[in-house]
Design an enzyme around this catalytic site. Structure first.
Site, PDB file in Angstrom:
ATOM      1  N   THR A   5       9.667   4.958 -11.041  1.00  0.00           N
ATOM      2  CA  THR A   5       9.580   5.454  -9.668  1.00  0.00           C
ATOM      3  C   THR A   5       8.597   4.581  -8.891  1.00  0.00           C
ATOM      4  O   THR A   5       7.508   4.281  -9.374  1.00  0.00           O
ATOM      5  CB  THR A   5       9.125   6.920  -9.614  1.00  0.00           C
ATOM      6  OG1 THR A   5      10.090   7.737 -10.287  1.00  0.00           O
ATOM      7  CG2 THR A   5       9.009   7.397  -8.162  1.00  0.00           C
TER       8      THR A   5
ATOM      9  N   PHE B  55       6.261   4.198  -5.581  1.00  0.00           N
ATOM     10  CA  PHE B  55       5.534   5.006  -4.608  1.00  0.00           C
ATOM     11  C   PHE B  55       4.940   4.097  -3.537  1.00  0.00           C
ATOM     12  O   PHE B  55       4.568   2.953  -3.820  1.00  0.00           O
ATOM     13  CB  PHE B  55       4.397   5.782  -5.279  1.00  0.00           C
ATOM     14  CG  PHE B  55       4.845   6.805  -6.287  1.00  0.00           C
ATOM     15  CD1 PHE B  55       4.899   8.152  -5.952  1.00  0.00           C
ATOM     16  CD2 PHE B  55       5.206   6.436  -7.571  1.00  0.00           C
ATOM     17  CE1 PHE B  55       5.303   9.099  -6.880  1.00  0.00           C
ATOM     18  CE2 PHE B  55       5.617   7.371  -8.503  1.00  0.00           C
ATOM     19  CZ  PHE B  55       5.668   8.720  -8.152  1.00  0.00           C
TER      20      PHE B  55
END
Length: 397
Positions: free
Chosen positions: A280, A282
């Protein structure tokens, strides 16, 4: 086609110099500390003076929401140490909502970083990776994290923007345009999903599993093999907290190993995602931009709109290709306030097309001539342009 409006967010600050979109040049003066920062004006002075006489093309959420529209109902103090491990969920800091307000941090305090979720969330882990000594502040929703930075409740916000399995987080793309925050960094986090349950419960005894919808979809093979019912909640750590606080012996949660430690759950299975390469990305958001440099790899994020026409998207992408600038992300989002565009057709009357915003990340610093020239070229056919941030790349997991 003439540009009707350009907004360069980092250009809101005179100390970054001026940008000339005819030549593509941008000058960066050395007298940085003598210039006052002007927050929220949204345009480089040299650009805004030049285009102030031109009508602005309406763009979705072009004006940031006024903080006066937010009803501040109560004062709370979320001063808990985010790295402390809590066994009792009642002692956890309550997630910050848009109606919350608490005291401005003292000058000697650590950086306060907002994230969406509760302690044990992957977003908290990303915040601690970016700022190991920070005070991580949980927020109920993505919107609350944006507001917390704007209202000076926190110094930074760390929010997910895309996942290697689940794709883009579209809500945060929309919020980037609605709010006038600057991207000042990025964090890439390897996500390792675990199946959690109460002590003494075996995974074969589970009838249902709770987690965020993306986490459930990323563990499809494991959950299908168990034959459990999937129940969606707002975040992974919140699922673990719910199972623990309600003593649900027939339910499990898909969350992090840290969430298991915080809420007193056992790890019934580890690494249950379908693909081990689950990353992921960010974004780190702040009220002020950072000064672009060339001493390390930088990335620049922009958003723009285009007029309808043959090959217009090709032309927009070509301004980067012809200068050997690598694009790392391309995202399109329909404008919510102007979703359809009517196009004349001499034979059948009119046709309607979606009107799009284009988000692009490219590997170059705004301190480099090639990036300046690329944006100067793009303005020739873009009807709206805004630099969301120029920031160091995260090259390590």
């Amino acid at each position: 086609m003439a540009l009707t409006r350009v907004i360069v967010s980092w250009g809101s600050f005179p100390h970054l110099g001026s940008i000339d979109f005819d030549t593509g040049r941008c000058d960066f003066p050395l007298k940085l500390k003598n210039e006052a920062l002007e927050i929220g004006k949204g345009a480089c002075p040299s650009v805004s003076r030049r285009w102030s006489a031109h009508p602005a093309t309406p763009v979705e959420d072009d004006n940031p929401p006024s903080s006066s529209a937010v009803e501040l109902q109560k004062v709370v103090d979320i001063g808990a140490d985010s790295k402390k491990l809590y066994k009792d969920s009642t002692s956890l800091p309550r997630p910050l909502s848009v109606t919350d307000l608490y005291a401005f941090p003292s000058p000697g305090s650590n950086v306060r970083v907002a994230y969406q979720g509760v302690p044990g969330a992957y977003s908290e882990a990303a915040a601690l990776k970016a700022y190991p000594q920070c005070e991580a502040v949980p927020c109920e929703q993505f919107e609350a994290a944006f507001k917390a930075v704007e209202l000076w409740l926190v110094d930074r916000a760390v929010l997910p923007i895309e996942n290697s399995l689940g794709g883009s987080i579209h809500r945060n793309y929309d919020l980037l345009l609605r709010h006038r925050l600057h991207i000042v960094g990025e964090v890439q986090l390897a996500v390792n999903h675990c199946l959690l349950g109460l002590p003494g419960v075996r995974k074969e005894e589970l009838k249902r599993v709770l987690s965020h919808p993306q986490a459930l979809s990323q563990c499809e093979a494991t959950l299908s093999k168990l034959g459990v019912v999937r129940e969606s909640v707002d975040d992974t750590a919140g699922a673990a907290q719910f199972v623990a606080s309600n003593d649900l012996r027939d339910a499990g949660a898909v969350a992090s190993a840290r969430a298991a430690e915080i809420y007193g759950l056992n790890i019934l299975a580890e690494g249950i995602q379908d693909d081990s390469e689950n990353i992921t990305r960010f974004l780190i958001l702040a009220r002020e931009p950072i000064i672009p440099r060339t001493d390390r790899p930088f990335k620049t994020s922009i958003v723009f709109t285009l007029e309808e026409g043959p090959g217009i998207i090709f032309k927009a992408l070509a301004v980067f290709a012809m200068r050997n600038i690598n694009l790392t992300k391309i995202e399109s989002r329909p404008q919510r306030k102007r979703p359809l565009r009517v196009v004349d057709d001499s034979n059948t009357g009119s046709a309607k097309y979606f009107d799009y915003l284009f988000y692009i990340d490219f590997e170059a610093s705004m301190a480099e001539t090639c990036a300046q020239n690329a944006l100067g070229h793009l303005q020739e056919f873009a009807t709206f342009l805004r630099v969301l941030g120029c920031y160091p790349m995260d090259t390590a997991l």
